[in-house]
Design a protein around this motif. Structure first.
Motif, PDB file in Angstrom:
ATOM      1  N   LYS A  23      35.985  36.070  25.486  1.00  0.00           N
ATOM      2  CA  LYS A  23      35.403  37.293  24.934  1.00  0.00           C
ATOM      3  C   LYS A  23      36.000  38.515  25.605  1.00  0.00           C
ATOM      4  N   THR A  24      35.881  39.649  24.942  1.00  0.00           N
ATOM      5  CA  THR A  24      36.493  40.865  25.469  1.00  0.00           C
ATOM      6  C   THR A  24      35.549  41.657  26.359  1.00  0.00           C
ATOM      7  N   ASP A  25      34.258  41.299  26.417  1.00  0.00           N
ATOM      8  CA  ASP A  25      33.311  42.136  27.150  1.00  0.00           C
ATOM      9  C   ASP A  25      32.858  41.505  28.464  1.00  0.00           C
ATOM     10  N   GLU A  26      33.539  40.483  28.917  1.00  0.00           N
ATOM     11  CA  GLU A  26      33.151  39.819  30.158  1.00  0.00           C
ATOM     12  C   GLU A  26      33.928  40.416  31.328  1.00  0.00           C
ATOM     13  N   LEU A  27      33.585  41.645  31.696  1.00  0.00           N
ATOM     14  CA  LEU A  27      34.290  42.311  32.793  1.00  0.00           C
ATOM     15  C   LEU A  27      33.861  41.797  34.157  1.00  0.00           C
ATOM     16  N   ALA A  28      32.668  41.217  34.244  1.00  0.00           N
ATOM     17  CA  ALA A  28      32.143  40.765  35.530  1.00  0.00           C
ATOM     18  C   ALA A  28      31.654  39.327  35.414  1.00  0.00           C
ATOM     19  N   GLN A  29      31.679  38.641  36.541  1.00  0.00           N
ATOM     20  CA  GLN A  29      31.206  37.259  36.583  1.00  0.00           C
ATOM     21  C   GLN A  29      30.457  37.017  37.887  1.00  0.00           C
ATOM     22  N   TYR A  30      29.555  36.034  37.852  1.00  0.00           N
ATOM     23  CA  TYR A  30      28.983  35.476  39.064  1.00  0.00           C
ATOM     24  C   TYR A  30      29.653  34.131  39.318  1.00  0.00           C
ATOM     25  N   TYR A  31      30.076  33.947  40.535  1.00  0.00           N
ATOM     26  CA  TYR A  31      30.724  32.697  40.935  1.00  0.00           C
ATOM     27  C   TYR A  31      29.784  31.962  41.874  1.00  0.00           C
ATOM     28  N   ASP A  32      29.352  30.775  41.480  1.00  0.00           N
ATOM     29  CA  ASP A  32      28.364  30.011  42.230  1.00  0.00           C
ATOM     30  C   ASP A  32      29.072  29.110  43.242  1.00  0.00           C
ATOM     31  N   LEU A  33      28.959  29.454  44.521  1.00  0.00           N
ATOM     32  CA  LEU A  33      29.631  28.686  45.559  1.00  0.00           C
ATOM     33  C   LEU A  33      29.081  27.270  45.665  1.00  0.00           C
ATOM     34  N   THR A  34      27.791  27.084  45.348  1.00  0.00           N
ATOM     35  CA  THR A  34      27.197  25.748  45.427  1.00  0.00           C
ATOM     36  C   THR A  34      27.840  24.822  44.411  1.00  0.00           C
ATOM     37  N   LEU A  35      27.989  25.307  43.172  1.00  0.00           N
ATOM     38  CA  LEU A  35      28.637  24.497  42.146  1.00  0.00           C
ATOM     39  C   LEU A  35      30.098  24.259  42.484  1.00  0.00           C
ATOM     40  N   ALA A  36      30.756  25.263  43.055  1.00  0.00           N
ATOM     41  CA  ALA A  36      32.157  25.098  43.426  1.00  0.00           C
ATOM     42  C   ALA A  36      32.310  24.037  44.514  1.00  0.00           C
ATOM     43  N   GLU A  37      31.380  24.025  45.477  1.00  0.00           N
ATOM     44  CA  GLU A  37      31.434  23.037  46.547  1.00  0.00           C
ATOM     45  C   GLU A  37      31.180  21.633  46.020  1.00  0.00           C
TER      46      GLU A  37
END
Length: 547
Positions: A23-37
Motif C-alpha cells: 500500500k502507498t500509505d504505510e509510512l510507519a510500522q511497528y516492529y515486534d522484537l518478540t516475534l522477531a526473536e
C-alpha cells in the motif's frame, strides 16, 4: 523504542520501493522484537500504521511521560512514485502528531508548530514539557535563509485532543548563525534544570522557561589536521551525555547530589568537505561542573576539552550506551558528507567499543564487522534484551559510492538499490556471558527517591563469586540521523546488596534509590538493568519514574 513494550516504531522515507509494503500509505510500522526473536516463518513482526498522511520523515520525536510518541515537524510535501503506485504526502513541517502507546496503529494530529521545522531536536523538561530546538523552515537551506533562531515549548494537555500551538522563545542570533544550519542540534537537560544546546562548534546553556543564556561552553580545541571542523548535520558526530552517576550516600529528596556531567562528541567532518574528504578521527569530551548559588541560580565551570584518538575517521554513526558503562559506536562513514546528494563514501562497517573508564589510549577497541552498509539515515537503539538494534540506510548503492579499504566481497549489497530495509542486532562480547535474570518486580511505577527492591537469579554456570556492581536506568531510544533525542543513562546508588551465599549462584536481592527529582530523570518510562562484576548484564525491565 516504544516505552513499556518490546516494539520498535519506525518511519519510512517515502522515496523508494519498499520490498514488503504493497500500500502507498504505510509510512510507519511497528516492529515486534518478540516475534522477531521467535523466528517463526508463519508470523510477521511488522504492523503497519495507516494514520499518517503528511511528510513526517526528518521530524523530531520523543516520548511523553505516559509513553505516547510525539512526532514534531518533518519534510515539505513529497510526491514519490514506486512500482505501479504514486503517492502524495502533504507538507509536514508544521504538524504535531501523537502516536498512542495503547493503540500502536493510531496517530492523531494535535497541534500546529509555532514555526515550520525540518530536522528539529526534542528534549523533555522536568515538568513533562517538550522543548523543540533548531531545524530550518526549508530543506537544506543554508544559514541566513530559513534558519530557526528560536525554540518552542509544548506540553500534551489531554491525550488525543487538539490543543494550542507551542510557545515560541528566541535564541541569541549570533549563536544560531555560528551553528550554520542548526540541523538536529545536540540538546539535553542538565541536572540543574537548564538546557544545553550544541551545534556545529558552539554551545550554550539556557534557562528554558525564559531563553536566558546562563553560560557559554568553551571553544573547541583546534582538532589535529583540521583548521575547522563541524559535528552536526551534514557532518554529524553523535553527541552524548556520559552516564549520570548518583553517589552511593545520596539521601532521599537530595536537591543536587552530583556536581558535574560529561559531554562527548565522536568524530565529525571538515566544514564544506568534498566527497573524498576524510572525516575526523578524534573525539572531544568536556566536563561541565555546576553548583547552586541561589534559589533558581547555578554557576558553571569547565575543565579543558579532552581530545581522544579514535581507531579511524568516522561520522554519521550512532553511539549506544550499554548497561555496563561501555559504549558501542556503529554505522557511518569515513569520507564525504550526509545528504541527498549521496556524497557519503568509505563506509565504516566495524563496530567500535568505547570504555570511558580506561586510560586515554586504551578506551577504544575494534569489534566485529557487518556486511551491510549503514550510512545516511541509519539508526541504532539499545533494546530490552541488551543488544544494539541497527536499521535503515540510504544513498548507499554500491555502484555509486566508494568503498575505501573494504573489499566488494566483504559487503552484502542492498537488494533495493539506494535504500536498505534490513535490520540487524549487534551483540557486544559481554552480552554472551551468563546473565543474571531480574525477577518480576512487585510494582513498576515509582516516585522520585523511592527505594526499589528487586530479586534476581544467577545460574550456576556463571563464574563463582559474582555480585551486582551497577544498576542503571536508560531512557527509551528515540533515534534519527544518529541523534538520540532524550538520551539519558543514570547509575543508581545501591543501598543494600545481598548475593546468594552459595558462590553468588541462585537468588540474590538488592535495593537501589531512584533519582531524586525530575531534573535528573524527567518523568516517564526507563529500562532498568543490573550488571555483575564480570560485566555481564541482565535483560532490561521497564519501570516508570515520577509519573
Amino acid at each position: 523504542m516504544v516505552p513499556g513494550t518490546n516494539l520498535i516504531f519506525s518511519i519510512e522515507r517515502p522515496s523508494f520501493d519498499h520490498p514488503s509494503v504493497p500500500k502507498t500509505d504505510e509510512l510507519a510500522q511497528y516492529y515486534d522484537l518478540t516475534l522477531a526473536e521467535d523466528n517463526n516463518p508463519n508470523t510477521t513482526p511488522n504492523t503497519p500504521v495507516y494514520a499518517i498522511y503528511d511528510s513526517v520523515f526528518c521530524a523530531g520525536h520523543l516520548y511523553t511521560p505516559n509513553g505516547d510518541l510525539v512526532l514534531y515537524g518533518g519534510n515539505p510535501e513529497l510526491f514519490k512514485c514506486r512500482t505501479n503506485n504514486c503517492e502524495f504526502y502533504v507538507d509536514g513541517r508544521s504538524a504535531i502528531r501523537v502516536a498512542n502507546r495503547q493503540d500502536p496503529t493510531q496517530v492523531t494530529y494535535v497541534s500546529t508548530l509555532a514555526r515550520p521545522r525540518w530536522y528539529p531536536s526534542l528534549i523533555m523538561l522536568p515538568d513533562g514539557t517538550l522543548m523543540a530546538v533548531g531545524g530550518t523552515t526549508n530543506v537544506d537551506s543554508m544559514p541566513g535563509y530559513a534558519i530557526n533562531p528560536n525554540y518552542e515549548l509544548w506540553k500534551q494537555a489531554a491525550p488525543g485532543k487538539f490543543q494550542a500551538a507551542p510557545t515560541l522563545f528566541q535564541l541569541p542570533l549570533d549563536f544560531v548563525q555560528k551553528t550554520r544550519g542548526f540541523w538536529y542540534p545536540f540538546v539535553t537537560l542538565l541536572p540543574t534544570g537548564h538546557a544545553l544546546i550544541y551545534g556545529d562548534q558552539e554551545g550554550i546553556i539556557i534557562e528554558p522557561q525564559t531563553g536566558t543564556v546562563v553560560s557559554t561552553l568553551p571553544a573547541l580545541p583546534n582538532t589535529p589536521g583540521f583548521a575547522t571542523a563541524s559535528r552536526t548535520y551534514p557532518y554529524h558526530a553523535p553527541g552524548r551525555l556520559l552516564p549520570i552517576v548518583l553517589p552511593q550516600d545520596m539521601t532521599a529528596g537530595a536537591d543536587l547530589p552530583t556536581t558535574y556531567i560529561d559531554f562527548i562528541l565522536w568524530g565529525g567532518q571538515k566544514t564544506w568537505s568534498g566527497p573524498d574528504e576524510m572525516a575526523l578521527d578524534t573525539a572531544v569530551k568536556l566536563r561541565i561542573n555546576f553548583m547552586r548559588t541561589g534559589t533558581n541560580a547555578f554557576a558553571y565551570t569547565y575543565n579543558n576539552w579532552e581530545v581522544e584518538r579514535m581507531p579511524g575517521p568516522r561520522y554519521q554513526h550512532n553511539g549506544i550506551n550499554l548497561p555496563n558503562g561501555k559504549w558501542i559506536l556503529i554505522g557511518g562513514a569515513a569520507a564525504g558528507f550526509q545528504g541527498d546528494s549521496g556524497l557519503g563514501n568509505n563506509p565504516v562497517v566495524n563496530a567500535w567499543e568505547y570504555d570511558p573508564n580506561q586510560t586515554l589510549t586504551q578506551r577504544y577497541r575494534v569489534l566485529a564487522a557487518s556486511r551491510i552498509i549503514r550510512m545516511y539515515h541509519n539508526n541504532a537503539c539499545l533494546i530490552p534484551d541488551g543488544r544494539v538494534l541497527e536499521f535503515g540506510s540510504d544513498r548507499n548503492d554500491v555502484s555509486k559510492i566508494k568503498l575505501g579499504n573494504i573489499l566488494p566481497t566483504d559487503i552484502d549489497p542492498s537488494p533495493y538499490g539506494d535504500a536498505d530495509y534490513r535490520i540487524e542486532a549487534f551483540a557486544p562480547q559481554d552480552w554472551f556471558r551468563v546473565k543474571p535474570v531480574i525477577q518480576p518486580l512487585t510494582k513498576t511505577v515509582y516516585a522520585y527517591s523511592e527505594l526499589l527492591t528487586l530479586t534476581y537469579t544467577l545460574p550456576n554456570t556463571a563464574p563463582a563469586g559474582l555480585s551486582v556492581i551497577r544498576v542503571t536506568l536508560h531512557a527509551p531510544c528515540s533515534s534519527t540521523h544518529g541523534t538520540d533525542m532524550g538520551q539519558r543513562t543514570l547509575v543508581l546508588p545501591i543501598k543494600t546488596n545481598t548475593p546468594n551465599a552459595n558462590n553468588g549462584w541462585g537468588l540474590g536481592t538488592l535495593s537501589v534509590m531512584l533519582p531524586p527529582n525530575a531534573r535528573y530523570a524527567p518523568p516517564g518510562y526507563y529500562l532498568l538493568f543490573i550488571t555483575m562484576t564480570d560485566n555481564s548484564y541482565s535483560r532490561g525491565v521497564w519501570v516508570q519514574v515520577g509519573v
